[in-house]
Motif scaffolding. Structure first.
Motif, mmCIF file in Angstrom:
data_model
loop_
_atom_site.group_PDB
_atom_site.id
_atom_site.type_symbol
_atom_site.label_atom_id
_atom_site.label_comp_id
_atom_site.label_asym_id
_atom_site.label_seq_id
_atom_site.Cartn_x
_atom_site.Cartn_y
_atom_site.Cartn_z
ATOM 1 N N UNK A 34 0.692 -1.179 -0.111
ATOM 2 C CA UNK A 34 -0.040 0.042 -0.114
ATOM 3 C C UNK A 34 0.923 1.411 0.231
ATOM 4 N N UNK A 35 1.947 1.408 1.039
ATOM 5 C CA UNK A 35 2.615 2.493 0.963
ATOM 6 C C UNK A 35 3.387 2.626 -0.370
ATOM 7 N N UNK A 36 4.179 1.509 -1.177
ATOM 8 C CA UNK A 36 4.905 1.705 -2.287
ATOM 9 C C UNK A 36 3.695 2.112 -3.494
ATOM 10 N N UNK A 37 2.596 1.591 -3.511
ATOM 11 C CA UNK A 37 1.728 1.985 -4.438
ATOM 12 C C UNK A 37 1.151 3.412 -5.058
ATOM 13 N N UNK A 38 0.526 3.501 -6.039
ATOM 14 C CA UNK A 38 0.142 4.915 -6.401
ATOM 15 C C UNK A 38 -1.372 5.133 -5.714
#
Length: 79
Positions: A34-38
């Motif tokens: 989630x943190x690495x996603x857009x």
């Protein structure tokens, strides 16, 4: 005797600890994705999955019994 030792000494305790550790690792992976996603909000995740935001919130809190297919859907939605 520490908490983990007490839990392990109970019938089924080792299996319960193993399950808890696996749940934690899965939740960490989900939060990292989630943190690495857009994707910026859980509402966006809900829209992508066509589910209620409360369902997404429940998954991210680790409530309930998350199925492998559900986890795969979430990770796909997060890219």
């Amino acid at each position: 005797m520490g908490l983990y030792d007490r839990v392990e000494s109970e019938p089924g305790g080792k299996a319960a600890l193993a399950a808890a550790r696996l749940r934690r690792e899965v939740l960490v992976a989900l939060h990292e994705a989630f943190a690495a996603s857009d994707v910026h909000t859980q509402s966006e995740v809900a829209e992508r999955l066509n589910v209620r935001k409360s369902a997404v919130s429940q998954v991210f809190r680790g409530d309930g019994n998350l199925r492998i297919n559900t986890l795969a859907d979430y990770l796909f939605a997060l890219g």
